[in-house]
Design a protein around this motif. Structure first.
Motif, mmCIF file in Angstrom:
data_model
loop_
_atom_site.group_PDB
_atom_site.id
_atom_site.type_symbol
_atom_site.label_atom_id
_atom_site.label_comp_id
_atom_site.label_asym_id
_atom_site.label_seq_id
_atom_site.Cartn_x
_atom_site.Cartn_y
_atom_site.Cartn_z
ATOM 1 N N LYS A 48 -9.039 1.634 -0.452
ATOM 2 C CA LYS A 48 -10.247 2.216 -1.034
ATOM 3 C C LYS A 48 -9.956 3.427 -1.912
ATOM 4 O O LYS A 48 -10.873 4.028 -2.473
ATOM 5 N N ALA A 49 -8.681 3.762 -2.068
ATOM 6 C CA ALA A 49 -8.317 4.933 -2.866
ATOM 7 C C ALA A 49 -8.607 4.689 -4.339
ATOM 8 O O ALA A 49 -8.366 3.612 -4.877
ATOM 9 N N SER A 50 -9.102 5.695 -5.013
ATOM 10 C CA SER A 50 -9.387 5.620 -6.446
ATOM 11 C C SER A 50 -8.096 5.805 -7.234
ATOM 12 O O SER A 50 -7.081 6.270 -6.694
ATOM 13 N N PRO A 51 -8.089 5.476 -8.530
ATOM 14 C CA PRO A 51 -6.896 5.739 -9.344
ATOM 15 C C PRO A 51 -6.479 7.206 -9.303
ATOM 16 O O PRO A 51 -5.281 7.508 -9.263
ATOM 17 N N GLN A 52 -7.458 8.109 -9.296
ATOM 18 C CA GLN A 52 -7.133 9.533 -9.233
ATOM 19 C C GLN A 52 -6.429 9.867 -7.917
ATOM 20 O O GLN A 52 -5.463 10.645 -7.896
#
Length: 497
Positions: free
Chosen positions: A448-452
């Motif tokens: 669920k981690a975002s690209p950032q």
């Protein structure tokens, strides 16, 4: 090719001189359709990006203006406001820039197709029978893949240990935006995702079976080598990838016969990756024909605008974009840089560029993970670009002057090439896929981690060797410096932290 990031001792030339006559134009789909207006004579038939306010209404109005100006619309990405058009009138771009709703427009090339290069350093070296035999003897004793003992780079970032914890999720795909990938290679076939692959050359995706494969198995081997570093399977054959459990796809963007990576093809690739649920893209090239695109030049500014919109579109949809820093041994944070290689599709000229206004695309686009190369001794590779505040992380790219311990001995990076073979390459082209592989492991561990967040984890988990004693080109601190950014990525940390 927009120079995969590898080249021959200063750039491996891959292109042949090719006249852009009517026959070639027709073969590449450059001729106007019967429905389009007849182009005014006076110049070569070129490709343009026309960047507008996003949305159907504005794009449709600009498309009609393109027709009236004698151009032909190839495709339109309405959601990002990028139109690809062909025209033969030298006045086309200047005229289209005056149309309401157009924010930038420019030619993506300077002349009929000629030549380009990759970002591999030196000539590829095929694995020898003696190397193969030595590796296989060691592998039998250690339980590794047959050629893994020659992969010092895998051990350097602890990817061998990471694979025992988590080899990566089948739900994660890394798209290789490059010269195409030979998906029939025994090390790549188990992990290849055809449904997320396409040939984007010219700007329109072709998803027909095999369209993503290299045009030429020798001159276009670059993408297959990159793919193997990312995700070669642990299947008892050949080498292993950094993330041997994830999927890999191919988005071919290099022109046939020349290897040039033009903006319209790269835009297509980023948009396709985003729309087909890719999690990571690897970009071991720069967009031709300019090594640095300067925003005070209308054509080059349009290239930055178009590719930047496409890259951001991908990022906004959860894609982590990883890119090679380049192989000119240049300080990207310097006040001035010299570019002697651009434009590389006509006659290069010497020019001094301001790095604050002239960007290596896609490497220096906002949000892109920029990767420098290291050798087996954990030093910056001699050819690798660097720069305080410009490099995010580093990874093995190879360096013949940094010789690893036996049985490896070869300081370059071993990976897959078309035809079921393996070869050693060097370049920031080879460093970038190591980081793309670690990003894929992070995405597997933190789905669920975002690209950032993935970018932050890459930096936070990296190990920085610090500046070498007496090397004045390395500036910064023990934690962040010009050679390594935040440090050399670590695959084991990616699956355990």
């Amino acid at each position: 090719m927009a120079r995969p990031l590898s080249r021959p001792r200063n750039r491996r030339l891959r292109a042949l001189a090719v006249p852009l006559g009517l026959a070639l134009a027709a073969a590449l789909g450059f001729l106007p359709s019967a429905a389009g207006a007849t182009p005014r004579a006076g110049g070569p038939l070129l490709s343009y990006v026309v960047n507008t306010v996003p949305g159907h209404a504005t794009v449709a109005k600009v498309e009609r203006a393109i027709g009236r100006a004698g151009g032909t619309v190839v495709t339109a990405h309405e959601r990002i406001g990028v139109i690809v058009a062909h025209a033969a009138d030298p006045r086309f771009a200047a005229g289209i820039r005056t149309v309401p709703g157009v924010q930038s427009a420019g030619a993506t090339r300077t002349a009929p197709l000629r030549q380009s290069g990759t970002d591999d350093v030196g000539k590829p070296q095929r694995i020898t029978e003696a190397q193969r035999a030595a590796a296989e003897r060691t592998a039998r004793a250690t339980g590794e893949e047959p050629l893994e003992p020659l992969q010092w780079d895998i051990r350097a970032i602890r990817a061998d240990l990471a694979a025992k914890v988590n080899p990566g999720s089948r739900k994660v795909t890394v798209a290789v935006i490059d010269t195409g990938v030979d998906d029939t290679h025994p090390d790549l076939k188990p992990n290849f995702s055809a449904r997320q692959s396409a040939n984007c050359v010219g700007g329109v995706p072709d998803t027909s079976p095999g369209a993503w494969r290299p045009y030429d198995p020798v001159t276009d081997a670059h993408g297959t080598h990159v793919a193997g570093t990312i995700a070669a399977a642990r299947n008892g054959v050949g080498v292993t990838g950094v993330a041997p459990g994830v999927r890999v796809s191919a988005l071919k963007v290099s022109e046939p016969g020349t290897g040039l990576f033009y903006a319209e093809s790269v835009v297509c690739a980023f948009v396709f990756a985003a729309d087909h649920h890719v999690q990571v893209t690897n970009n071991s090239y720069y967009v031709d024909p300019w090594m640095f695109n300067c925003k005070d030049d209308a054509d080059q500014a349009a290239i930055v605008d178009a590719v930047g919109r496409a890259a951001k579109y991908a990022q906004d949809r959860g894609v982590v974009n990883v890119a090679a820093a380049g192989n000119a041994n240049a300080d990207l944070a310097a006040d001035k840089l010299t570019d002697t290689a651009s434009p590389n599709d006509s006659t290069p000229v010497n020019r001094t560029v301001d790095p604050t206004r002239c960007w290596d695309v896609p490497t220096q686009l906002p949000g892109t993970v920029t990767v420098a190369a290291t050798g087996s001794h954990r030093l910056k590779s001699g050819y690798s670009n660097y720069g305080l505040g410009q490099i995010d992380v580093a990874a093995p790219g190879g360096d013949t002057r940094q010789v690893p311990e036996p049985p490896a001995k070869n300081g370059n990076v071993l990976s897959t090439i078309p035809g079921g073979d393996w070869a050693f390459y060097a370049g920031t082209s080879m460093a970038s896929p190591h980081v793309a592989g670690v990003a894929a492991l992070l995405k597997s561990t933190h789905p669920k981690a975002s690209p950032q967040e993935i970018r932050w984890l890459l930096k936070q988990q990296a190990d920085n060797p610090g500046c070498p004693t007496g090397d004045a080109t390395c500036t910064g601190t023990r934690y962040v410096n010009s050679h390594f950014g935040y440090g050399i990525v670590d695959a084991l940390n990616a699956v355990t932290e």
